[in-house]
Design a protein around this motif. Structure first.
Motif, PDB file in Angstrom:
ATOM      1  N   ALA A   9       0.815  -1.210   0.000  1.00  0.00           N
ATOM      2  CA  ALA A   9       0.000   0.000   0.000  1.00  0.00           C
ATOM      3  C   ALA A   9       0.850   1.263   0.000  1.00  0.00           C
ATOM      4  O   ALA A   9       1.811   1.392   0.763  1.00  0.00           O
ATOM      5  CB  ALA A   9      -0.925   0.005   1.209  1.00  0.00           C
ATOM      6  N   ALA A  10       0.474   2.203  -0.871  1.00  0.00           N
ATOM      7  CA  ALA A  10       1.192   3.475  -0.949  1.00  0.00           C
ATOM      8  C   ALA A  10       0.243   4.580  -1.364  1.00  0.00           C
ATOM      9  O   ALA A  10      -0.629   4.381  -2.215  1.00  0.00           O
ATOM     10  CB  ALA A  10       2.345   3.384  -1.940  1.00  0.00           C
ATOM     11  N   ILE A  11       0.431   5.746  -0.761  1.00  0.00           N
ATOM     12  CA  ILE A  11      -0.268   6.967  -1.157  1.00  0.00           C
ATOM     13  C   ILE A  11       0.790   7.976  -1.569  1.00  0.00           C
ATOM     14  O   ILE A  11       1.778   8.182  -0.854  1.00  0.00           O
ATOM     15  CB  ILE A  11      -1.122   7.542  -0.012  1.00  0.00           C
ATOM     16  N   LEU A  46       3.117  14.330   5.911  1.00  0.00           N
ATOM     17  CA  LEU A  46       3.919  13.861   7.049  1.00  0.00           C
ATOM     18  C   LEU A  46       3.033  13.261   8.140  1.00  0.00           C
ATOM     19  O   LEU A  46       3.363  12.220   8.716  1.00  0.00           O
ATOM     20  CB  LEU A  46       4.747  15.017   7.607  1.00  0.00           C
ATOM     21  N   ALA A  47       1.919  13.919   8.412  1.00  0.00           N
ATOM     22  CA  ALA A  47       1.013  13.408   9.446  1.00  0.00           C
ATOM     23  C   ALA A  47       0.412  12.069   9.043  1.00  0.00           C
ATOM     24  O   ALA A  47       0.313  11.140   9.866  1.00  0.00           O
ATOM     25  CB  ALA A  47      -0.090  14.432   9.715  1.00  0.00           C
ATOM     26  N   MET A  48       0.004  11.949   7.781  1.00  0.00           N
ATOM     27  CA  MET A  48      -0.545  10.680   7.305  1.00  0.00           C
ATOM     28  C   MET A  48       0.497   9.572   7.346  1.00  0.00           C
ATOM     29  O   MET A  48       0.193   8.419   7.701  1.00  0.00           O
ATOM     30  CB  MET A  48      -1.083  10.840   5.877  1.00  0.00           C
ATOM     31  N   ALA A  49       1.737   9.908   6.999  1.00  0.00           N
ATOM     32  CA  ALA A  49       2.802   8.895   7.042  1.00  0.00           C
ATOM     33  C   ALA A  49       2.975   8.367   8.460  1.00  0.00           C
ATOM     34  O   ALA A  49       3.149   7.158   8.670  1.00  0.00           O
ATOM     35  CB  ALA A  49       4.107   9.493   6.521  1.00  0.00           C
ATOM     36  N   ALA A  50       2.923   9.275   9.444  1.00  0.00           N
ATOM     37  CA  ALA A  50       3.059   8.849  10.840  1.00  0.00           C
ATOM     38  C   ALA A  50       1.858   8.026  11.295  1.00  0.00           C
ATOM     39  O   ALA A  50       1.996   7.033  12.012  1.00  0.00           O
ATOM     40  CB  ALA A  50       3.219  10.078  11.738  1.00  0.00           C
ATOM     41  N   ASP A  51       0.669   8.424  10.860  1.00  0.00           N
ATOM     42  CA  ASP A  51      -0.547   7.721  11.284  1.00  0.00           C
ATOM     43  C   ASP A  51      -0.645   6.304  10.745  1.00  0.00           C
ATOM     44  O   ASP A  51      -1.188   5.410  11.409  1.00  0.00           O
ATOM     45  CB  ASP A  51      -1.786   8.497  10.818  1.00  0.00           C
ATOM     46  N   GLU A  90       0.414   0.476   9.824  1.00  0.00           N
ATOM     47  CA  GLU A  90      -0.587  -0.305   9.098  1.00  0.00           C
ATOM     48  C   GLU A  90      -0.024  -0.801   7.771  1.00  0.00           C
ATOM     49  O   GLU A  90      -0.730  -1.450   6.999  1.00  0.00           O
ATOM     50  CB  GLU A  90      -1.816   0.563   8.812  1.00  0.00           C
ATOM     51  N   GLY A  91       1.244  -0.481   7.515  1.00  0.00           N
ATOM     52  CA  GLY A  91       1.870  -0.918   6.273  1.00  0.00           C
ATOM     53  C   GLY A  91       1.534  -0.042   5.081  1.00  0.00           C
ATOM     54  O   GLY A  91       1.703  -0.465   3.929  1.00  0.00           O
ATOM     55  N   ILE A  92       1.085   1.185   5.343  1.00  0.00           N
ATOM     56  CA  ILE A  92       0.739   2.111   4.269  1.00  0.00           C
ATOM     57  C   ILE A  92       1.772   3.236   4.237  1.00  0.00           C
ATOM     58  O   ILE A  92       1.904   3.993   5.208  1.00  0.00           O
ATOM     59  CB  ILE A  92      -0.667   2.708   4.461  1.00  0.00           C
ATOM     60  N   ARG A  93       2.511   3.335   3.146  1.00  0.00           N
ATOM     61  CA  ARG A  93       3.497   4.394   2.991  1.00  0.00           C
ATOM     62  C   ARG A  93       2.833   5.642   2.406  1.00  0.00           C
ATOM     63  O   ARG A  93       1.996   5.528   1.523  1.00  0.00           O
ATOM     64  CB  ARG A  93       4.638   3.959   2.077  1.00  0.00           C
ATOM     65  N   VAL A  94       3.226   6.821   2.892  1.00  0.00           N
ATOM     66  CA  VAL A  94       2.666   8.075   2.385  1.00  0.00           C
ATOM     67  C   VAL A  94       3.813   9.040   2.102  1.00  0.00           C
ATOM     68  O   VAL A  94       4.611   9.348   2.990  1.00  0.00           O
ATOM     69  CB  VAL A  94       1.683   8.715   3.379  1.00  0.00           C
TER      70      VAL A  94
END
Length: 251
Positions: free
Chosen positions: A125-127, A157-162, A166-170
């Motif tokens: 998963a990636a955003i 940055l906030a989404m990446a930390a959140d 969960e295995g989702i890179r942002v």
């Protein structure tokens, strides 16, 4: 390359410009790709097209769910939909500030919010959010636009930390001035389009505008499984505008 084989991607604002270049590149590298846009005229196979307006939460949720169902999953979200704005803080009224933030920031929030349940089921998963050099460098006559892109940078940055656990890179990409239809319209409206184009090209150390394909390449890198250790990063694709301080030519 086939590094995206078996992966499913969704690109907002994918009918033209950077979004279309990205959708085409991901498809060429093996992904199944869905495009969300207000006007999907001209988007054909192998891309899947869905009409949606990122300022309408119901529209976004419906389109994301339909795309994920048709793709049989979702691994990559590219938040590209956005609009421009010109002027100083005095030049746009409250209505325009709300409108541009609604598209450029809340549009990404709505799309990510709709996609996250699907992304949590992916092992890759990636955003990737499309930000701008305007988030990190002071540009004249871009107060409103810069404010939205500064918000996108902080949001990334906030989404990446959140979501890292969960295995989702942002991540986000920060383009310089890109030769897109929007920039073309700005140039056409200038008193001297040729001089304005030369000025925009000249402020980038490479001496030219960035191409949509070059931005798409950076997006594909951040979205792909080969960048599995990269999250919370802003990748500049700006011809050196952010980091280089060159002497005047000939010195």
């Amino acid at each position: 390359m086939s590094d995206f084989a078996g992966l499913k991607a969704l690109v907002t604002g994918g009918a033209s410009g950077i979004g279309r270049a990205t959708a085409d590149l991901l498809a060429a590298r093996g992904a199944r790709v869905a495009v969300l846009d207000r006007d999907v005229t001209g988007v054909g196979k192998p891309l899947l097209a869905y009409r949606a307006d990122v300022t309408d939460d119901t529209s976004v949720r419906t389109a994301v769910e339909r795309a994920a169902e048709d793709l049989a999953g979702l691994d990559v979200l590219v938040n590209n939909a956005g609009i421009g704005a010109q002027g100083t803080v005095e030049d746009n009224d409250d209505t325009e500030w709300h409108r541009v933030f609604d598209v450029n920031v809340l549009g990404m929030v709505r799309t990510a919010r709709a996609a996250l349940p699907r992304l949590r089921r992916s092992s890759h998963a990636a955003i990737v959010n499309i930000c701008s050099i305007a988030a990190t460098a002071g540009l004249p006559q871009r107060a409103l636009y810069s404010a939205t892109k500064g918000a996108v940078y902080a949001l990334t940055l906030a989404m990446a930390a959140d979501h890292v656990r969960e295995g989702i890179r942002v991540n986000c990409v920060n383009p310089g001035t890109v030769d897109t239809p929007w920039v073309g319209r700005l140039l056409d409206a200038a008193p001297d389009p040729a001089a304005e184009r030369a000025a925009l090209a000249g402020r980038q150390p490479t001496g030219r505008l960035v191409t949509a394909a070059e931005v798409a390449g950076a997006i594909a890198y951040l979205a792909g499984p080969l960048s599995g250790a990269t999250t919370g990063t802003a990748l500049a694709v700006d011809g050196g505008m952010q980091g280089l301080r060159l002497r005047p030519a000939g010195q």
